[in-house]
Every structure is written in C-alpha cells, then in structure tokens.
Motif scaffolding. Structure first.
Motif, short mmCIF file in Angstrom:
data_model
loop_
_atom_site.label_atom_id
_atom_site.label_comp_id
_atom_site.label_asym_id
_atom_site.label_seq_id
_atom_site.Cartn_x
_atom_site.Cartn_y
_atom_site.Cartn_z
N ALA A 145 1.01 -1.28 -0.06
CA ALA A 145 -0.16 0.00 0.04
C ALA A 145 0.64 1.33 -0.17
O ALA A 145 0.47 2.30 -0.60
N LYS A 146 2.01 1.36 0.98
CA LYS A 146 2.77 2.36 0.81
C LYS A 146 3.53 2.86 -0.42
O LYS A 146 3.69 4.01 -0.89
N GLU A 147 3.81 1.71 -1.13
CA GLU A 147 4.65 2.02 -2.54
C GLU A 147 3.74 2.46 -3.41
O GLU A 147 4.00 3.18 -4.32
N THR B 183 -8.19 2.58 4.49
CA THR B 183 -8.82 1.97 5.45
C THR B 183 -7.79 1.64 7.01
O THR B 183 -6.72 1.47 6.61
N ASP B 184 -8.26 1.92 8.03
CA ASP B 184 -7.47 1.37 9.31
C ASP B 184 -7.38 -0.38 9.07
O ASP B 184 -7.85 -0.98 8.48
N LYS B 185 -6.69 -0.78 10.16
CA LYS B 185 -6.14 -2.22 10.23
C LYS B 185 -7.65 -2.88 10.60
O LYS B 185 -7.49 -4.14 10.30
N LYS B 186 -8.78 -2.37 10.90
CA LYS B 186 -10.08 -3.08 11.23
C LYS B 186 -10.89 -2.95 9.79
O LYS B 186 -12.02 -3.43 9.62
N GLY B 187 -10.46 -2.24 8.95
CA GLY B 187 -11.13 -2.19 7.72
C GLY B 187 -11.92 -1.01 7.63
O GLY B 187 -12.88 -0.87 6.72
N ASN B 188 -11.89 -0.07 8.50
CA ASN B 188 -12.51 0.97 8.78
C ASN B 188 -12.31 2.21 7.78
O ASN B 188 -11.18 2.41 7.93
N SER B 189 -13.03 3.00 7.04
CA SER B 189 -12.81 3.97 6.28
C SER B 189 -12.10 5.07 7.02
O SER B 189 -12.57 5.45 8.13
N LYS B 190 -10.92 5.53 6.28
CA LYS B 190 -10.32 6.76 6.82
C LYS B 190 -10.79 8.10 5.92
O LYS B 190 -10.16 9.22 6.15
N ILE B 191 -11.69 7.79 4.99
CA ILE B 191 -12.04 8.83 3.90
C ILE B 191 -13.55 9.10 4.28
O ILE B 191 -14.57 8.47 4.04
N LEU B 192 -13.73 9.94 5.15
CA LEU B 192 -14.83 10.42 5.99
C LEU B 192 -15.86 11.59 5.47
O LEU B 192 -15.25 12.45 4.70
N LYS B 193 -17.03 11.44 6.03
CA LYS B 193 -18.05 12.45 5.77
C LYS B 193 -17.39 13.81 6.42
O LYS B 193 -17.42 14.96 6.21
N LYS C 119 -6.08 2.78 -2.67
CA LYS C 119 -6.97 2.44 -3.42
C LYS C 119 -7.61 3.39 -4.42
O LYS C 119 -8.31 3.04 -5.66
N ALA C 120 -7.44 4.63 -4.17
CA ALA C 120 -8.11 5.60 -5.12
C ALA C 120 -7.39 7.02 -5.07
O ALA C 120 -6.47 7.43 -4.04
N LEU D 190 -16.39 2.60 -3.48
CA LEU D 190 -17.47 3.11 -2.99
C LEU D 190 -17.70 2.37 -1.77
O LEU D 190 -18.36 2.85 -0.73
N ALA D 191 -17.54 0.96 -1.69
CA ALA D 191 -17.77 0.14 -0.70
C ALA D 191 -17.08 0.41 0.32
O ALA D 191 -17.48 -0.01 1.70
N ILE D 192 -15.72 0.83 0.54
CA ILE D 192 -14.92 1.09 1.70
C ILE D 192 -14.66 2.67 1.91
O ILE D 192 -13.84 3.05 2.72
N THR D 193 -15.74 3.26 1.35
CA THR D 193 -15.67 4.98 1.47
C THR D 193 -16.72 5.51 2.29
O THR D 193 -17.73 5.31 1.93
N GLU D 194 -16.46 5.87 3.49
CA GLU D 194 -17.69 6.54 4.18
C GLU D 194 -18.14 7.72 3.69
O GLU D 194 -19.24 8.19 3.56
N GLY D 195 -17.27 8.74 3.28
CA GLY D 195 -17.52 9.90 2.66
C GLY D 195 -18.44 9.84 1.29
O GLY D 195 -18.41 8.89 0.83
N ASP D 196 -19.41 10.88 1.12
CA ASP D 196 -19.96 10.89 -0.04
C ASP D 196 -19.12 11.14 -1.25
O ASP D 196 -18.15 11.81 -1.12
N VAL D 197 -19.38 10.44 -2.35
CA VAL D 197 -18.50 10.58 -3.61
C VAL D 197 -19.30 10.53 -4.89
O VAL D 197 -20.31 10.06 -5.10
N VAL D 198 -18.67 11.54 -5.55
CA VAL D 198 -19.26 11.51 -7.03
C VAL D 198 -18.20 11.19 -7.90
O VAL D 198 -16.92 11.19 -7.74
N VAL D 199 -18.56 10.12 -8.79
CA VAL D 199 -17.52 9.51 -9.52
C VAL D 199 -17.45 10.44 -10.89
O VAL D 199 -18.31 10.54 -11.65
N ALA D 200 -16.17 10.58 -11.19
CA ALA D 200 -15.86 11.51 -12.44
C ALA D 200 -16.17 10.77 -13.53
O ALA D 200 -16.05 9.57 -13.78
N ASP D 201 -16.68 11.52 -14.88
CA ASP D 201 -16.95 10.93 -16.29
C ASP D 201 -15.79 10.10 -16.75
O ASP D 201 -15.80 9.17 -17.29
#
Length: 217
Positions: free
Chosen positions: A3-5, A145-155, A174-175, A199-210
């Motif tokens: 992930a870091k690379e 996400t954190d080690k538990k799979g919780n999103s760090k990309i938040l509302k 991931k993105a 989208l499944a791992i992102t808590e925040g609201d997301v608009v998908v670019a065209d």
C-alpha cells in the motif's frame, strides 16, 4: 506492491517540472525515490534541506543530511541546508508550490487530521499547520482504511483537525480523489480495484468522475 509503495509512486506522478515541493513525514518522503527521470523538482524538507533526491545507499548516507522523518537523503548539486527560521520563512512566504502530507483522516469538506489521537501521546503537529495554509497546493496521502477495515475517507473528521478546507487532492492505496460540491470526486482507482470496490470502503459521499480511470503507477 504494498500500500505504501502504491501511494508513494502515485504521489510522484503529481510532480511538475520546476516545482518547489515539500514532502512530509512517512509515505510522502518515500515518493522522492519515484520522481520521474524527465521531471526536475526542488524537494524541500521542513527541517531545513532543499534540493534533495532519492534515498542514498547505506554507503552513501551522511548522518547530517536527513528528511523530516530523520531518514538519510541525497543532496543534489546546488542543494542547501538551513535553519528552521529560514525553512518556515519559505513555507509561510508562499514559496511552496505543493506539499504532500500524511494523514490520519480526511473528509469531504477538504479537512485533514494528521497529528493527534485522543489518549495517545503526540509531539504536536510540527510544521503541518504552516504547510497546509502556506502551500499553493495540498495533497494528502493516506491508507484508505485502518487495520480493522474502517474507512479513513470520511464525511467529517473525528480527530482534531490540522487545518480546515485546505486539501486539493487525496491519494490512497485504493483511489485518487479531488473535491466537487462538498463531496469527494473519484478520479482514479488503483490497479485491480473497481469503482464499486472504492465506494464500498469509503464513508464519505463520492461523485464518480466521467473520466475515472486506473492509476498510472
């Protein structure tokens, strides 16, 4: 590729020829190793180094040349070192074209939390607050996400903020996100990762670019 690379390689794609770029502690510093060969940038470390390159080999490392994380750096011809006052005069004076900082959380309002976790002893935010308001462009690097799979990309960030409404781009493993109308704008996905996966791992609201596409790393 871990992930870091993935993140570090993608950060380097944001380097523009001639840019004066500050790299922060952690993953941002790793991106120096992936600077494109045809791109010439001036990398700055807030502890007082300017015009450094990729990490040196152990034999080439010099104890007095390090980045903001204390790791050895290669000083290029014409490089300089200086005191903290000069370093922060450059940052506060608006001379930094881009800064790339690590994060604990980011949210869809462009806020970033990258220095404090309640109950955990922290040395402070260092130069982050100066960079976040002093740089012309701000990029956050963060594992999705954190080690538990919780999103760090938040509302909305839950941790103490380093600065508000300051982010221009967020790069995760991931993105890649920009911002649009108070939401994350999904611009790129990592290799092997679909839009639905993001989208499944992102808590925040997301608009998908065209024109959403796969990261070039």
């Amino acid at each position: 590729m871990n992930a870091k690379e993935i993140i570090a390689r993608r950060i380097a794609k944001e380097f523009n020829d001639g840019d004066f770029i500050n790299l922060g502690f952690g993953i941002p510093n790793l991106s120096a190793a992936y600077t494109p060969e045809n791109v010439h940038v001036i990398l700055q470390a807030e502890n007082g180094a300017m015009l450094f390159g990729p990490p040196p080999t152990p034999a080439e490392a010099k104890p007095n040349s390090s980045n903001s994380g204390g790791m050895p750096i290669t000083m290029k011809p014409g490089a300089s070192t200086f005191d903290g006052l000069t370093s922060f005069a450059l940052i506060r004076g608006g001379h930094v074209d881009q800064t790339v900082l690590g994060a604990l959380e980011v949210d869809q309002e462009g806020n970033i939390a990258n220095w404090s976790i309640p109950g955990v002893l922290a040395p402070g935010m260092g130069g982050a607050m100066d960079l976040l308001v002093g740089a012309k462009r701000v990029i956050a690097s963060i594992q999705h996400t954190d080690k538990k799979g919780n999103s760090k990309i938040l509302k909305k960030c839950t941790l103490p903020l380093s600065a508000a409404h300051c982010l221009d781009l967020v790069i995760t493993d991931k993105a890649v996100f920009g911002f649009q109308d108070g939401k994350f704008l999904l611009k790129e996905t990592a290799p092997g990762v679909s839009v639905d996966d993001v989208l499944a791992i992102t808590e925040g609201d997301v608009v998908v670019a065209d024109d959403v596409h796969e990261m070039d790393i």
